[in-house]
Design an enzyme around this catalytic site. Sequence first.
Site, PDB file in Angstrom:
ATOM      1  N   LYS A 199       0.933  -1.281  -0.030  1.00 11.74           N
ATOM      2  CA  LYS A 199       0.281   0.397   0.016  1.00 11.74           C
ATOM      3  C   LYS A 199       0.639   0.939  -0.486  1.00 11.74           C
ATOM      4  O   LYS A 199       0.325   2.056  -0.331  1.00 11.74           O
ATOM      5  CB  LYS A 199      -0.823  -0.226   1.132  1.00 11.74           C
ATOM      6  CG  LYS A 199      -2.000  -1.355   1.160  1.00 11.74           C
ATOM      7  CD  LYS A 199      -2.799  -1.108   2.675  1.00 11.74           C
ATOM      8  CE  LYS A 199      -1.919  -2.225   4.106  1.00 11.74           C
ATOM      9  NZ  LYS A 199      -1.653  -3.373   3.572  1.00 11.74           N
ATOM     10  N   GLY A 200       2.072   1.074   0.307  1.00 15.77           N
ATOM     11  CA  GLY A 200       2.991   2.331   0.469  1.00 15.77           C
ATOM     12  C   GLY A 200       3.117   3.012  -0.338  1.00 15.77           C
ATOM     13  O   GLY A 200       3.315   4.036  -0.432  1.00 15.77           O
TER      14      GLY A 200
ATOM     15  N   GLU B  73       7.883   3.423  -6.309  1.00 20.24           N
ATOM     16  CA  GLU B  73       7.668   2.729  -5.374  1.00 20.24           C
ATOM     17  C   GLU B  73       7.650   3.915  -3.991  1.00 20.24           C
ATOM     18  O   GLU B  73       8.470   5.114  -4.506  1.00 20.24           O
ATOM     19  CB  GLU B  73       9.187   2.233  -5.077  1.00 20.24           C
ATOM     20  CG  GLU B  73       9.052   0.704  -6.385  1.00 20.24           C
ATOM     21  CD  GLU B  73       9.100  -0.521  -4.694  1.00 20.24           C
ATOM     22  OE1 GLU B  73       8.561  -0.145  -3.561  1.00 20.24           O
ATOM     23  OE2 GLU B  73       9.727  -2.247  -5.005  1.00 20.24           O
ATOM     24  N   ASP B  74       7.538   3.290  -2.944  1.00 18.95           N
ATOM     25  CA  ASP B  74       7.378   4.564  -1.887  1.00 18.95           C
ATOM     26  C   ASP B  74       9.396   4.437  -1.561  1.00 18.95           C
ATOM     27  O   ASP B  74       9.255   5.611  -1.045  1.00 18.95           O
ATOM     28  CB  ASP B  74       6.651   4.138  -0.928  1.00 18.95           C
ATOM     29  CG  ASP B  74       6.976   2.547   0.288  1.00 18.95           C
ATOM     30  OD1 ASP B  74       7.841   2.275  -1.038  1.00 18.95           O
ATOM     31  OD2 ASP B  74       6.742   2.056   1.072  1.00 18.95           O
TER      32      ASP B  74
ATOM     33  N   ASP C 213      15.142   0.142  -0.099  1.00 15.95           N
ATOM     34  CA  ASP C 213      15.817   0.243   1.089  1.00 15.95           C
ATOM     35  C   ASP C 213      17.332  -0.617   0.697  1.00 15.95           C
ATOM     36  O   ASP C 213      18.257  -0.765   0.125  1.00 15.95           O
ATOM     37  CB  ASP C 213      14.777  -0.407   2.428  1.00 15.95           C
ATOM     38  CG  ASP C 213      16.002  -0.202   3.497  1.00 15.95           C
ATOM     39  OD1 ASP C 213      16.496   0.632   3.937  1.00 15.95           O
ATOM     40  OD2 ASP C 213      15.484  -1.020   4.716  1.00 15.95           O
TER      41      ASP C 213
ATOM     42  N   ARG D  23       0.491   6.401   7.756  1.00 17.18           N
ATOM     43  CA  ARG D  23       0.634   6.560   6.103  1.00 17.18           C
ATOM     44  C   ARG D  23      -0.310   8.155   5.555  1.00 17.18           C
ATOM     45  O   ARG D  23       0.771   8.543   4.476  1.00 17.18           O
ATOM     46  CB  ARG D  23      -0.228   5.516   5.409  1.00 17.18           C
ATOM     47  CG  ARG D  23       0.040   3.974   5.355  1.00 17.18           C
ATOM     48  CD  ARG D  23      -0.581   2.712   5.115  1.00 17.18           C
ATOM     49  NE  ARG D  23       0.097   1.701   4.774  1.00 17.18           N
ATOM     50  CZ  ARG D  23       0.915   0.981   4.420  1.00 17.18           C
ATOM     51  NH1 ARG D  23       2.357   1.625   3.730  1.00 17.18           N
ATOM     52  NH2 ARG D  23       1.294  -0.101   5.366  1.00 17.18           N
TER      53      ARG D  23
HETATM   54  P1  IMP Z   1      13.879  -3.295   0.786  1.00 18.06           P
HETATM   55  O1  IMP Z   1      13.059  -4.593   0.171  1.00 18.06           O
HETATM   56  O2  IMP Z   1      14.566  -4.132   1.666  1.00 18.06           O
HETATM   57  O3  IMP Z   1      14.256  -2.650  -0.152  1.00 18.06           O
HETATM   58  O4  IMP Z   1      12.487  -2.724   1.473  1.00 18.06           O
HETATM   59  C1  IMP Z   1      11.378  -1.941   1.117  1.00 18.06           C
HETATM   60  C2  IMP Z   1      10.042  -1.704   1.877  1.00 18.06           C
HETATM   61  O5  IMP Z   1      10.619  -2.203   3.424  1.00 18.06           O
HETATM   62  C3  IMP Z   1       9.241  -0.739   1.189  1.00 18.06           C
HETATM   63  O6  IMP Z   1       8.061  -1.462   0.437  1.00 18.06           O
HETATM   64  C4  IMP Z   1       8.391  -0.851   2.684  1.00 18.06           C
HETATM   65  O7  IMP Z   1       7.133  -1.395   2.759  1.00 18.06           O
HETATM   66  C5  IMP Z   1       9.296  -1.262   4.140  1.00 18.06           C
HETATM   67  N1  IMP Z   1      10.579  -0.450   4.334  1.00 18.06           N
HETATM   68  C6  IMP Z   1      11.603  -0.018   4.295  1.00 18.06           C
HETATM   69  N2  IMP Z   1      12.612   1.185   5.011  1.00 18.06           N
HETATM   70  C7  IMP Z   1      10.860   1.655   5.805  1.00 18.06           C
HETATM   71  C8  IMP Z   1      11.326   3.453   6.516  1.00 18.06           C
HETATM   72  O8  IMP Z   1      11.897   3.941   6.915  1.00 18.06           O
HETATM   73  N3  IMP Z   1       9.813   3.255   6.621  1.00 18.06           N
HETATM   74  C9  IMP Z   1       8.375   2.452   7.108  1.00 18.06           C
HETATM   75  N4  IMP Z   1       8.707   1.217   5.958  1.00 18.06           N
HETATM   76  C10 IMP Z   1      10.043   1.089   5.349  1.00 18.06           C
HETATM   77 MG    MG Z   2       5.650  -1.372   4.793  1.00 20.28          MG
END
Ligand code: IMP
Ligand code: MG
Length: 182
Positions: A43-44, A99-100, A103, A165
């Site tokens: 949902k982000g 993407e939101d 990370d 959110r």
């Molecule tokens: P990745 O696979 O590690 O790149 O993670 C990405 C997902 O982790 C994002 O789509 C978010 O849902 C969640 N996420 C990572 N960092 C944050 C943050 O600082 N706040 C909220 N959600 C996060």
């Molecule tokens: Mg999330």
Amino acid sequence: MKEPAIERILFTEEQIDQRIREVAAEIDARYAGREVKLIGVLKGSVFFLTALARELTVAAKIDFLAISSFANQKAAPGMVRIAKDLDESIEGENVVLVEDIVDTGFTTRYLMQHLAGRNPNSLALCTLLDRTPRRIVQVTVDYRCFEIPDRFVVGFGLDYKQFYRNLKYIAVLNMDAPTSAA
Ligand code: IMP
Ligand code: MG
């Protein structure tokens, strides 16, 4: 349990709006005279996608997918599952994954591979936030609004336990273990 509180605002509503207009202009320039399909990850990215879409002048369709991410669990690092797939085909389309936050990169890399396998004409990545210090797998970010430090953030779509959110701004959450939250 006491909920963590907002520590400080990283980006105000005005800064976010301004930056989205700039990124929309980049996308308009790149796809001038063509159509794009914006794909949001539930949902982000919903808040960012709708704001971005409204600033675009190129013809844009939208679609969504949903994932269950286990990226933050030590047992299965980087595991992602599609919980809701796209409604329509993306074959031959100019796809922009919205993407939101990128990370570690696990989620985004998985999704980019998933979409690339469906024969789009082109595929690009647009993210609201980019936290490069925590990157584990390499992904090419085509459009980004902001780089952020290694702190857990909420707002403008990003959640902590599904809350926050709907904040109009993006803020750092004051947590005991900021990098362990999912
Ligand atoms: P990745 O696979 O590690 O790149 O993670 C990405 C997902 O982790 C994002 O789509 C978010 O849902 C969640 N996420 C990572 N960092 C944050 C943050 O600082 N706040 C909220 N959600 C996060
Ligand atoms: Mg999330």
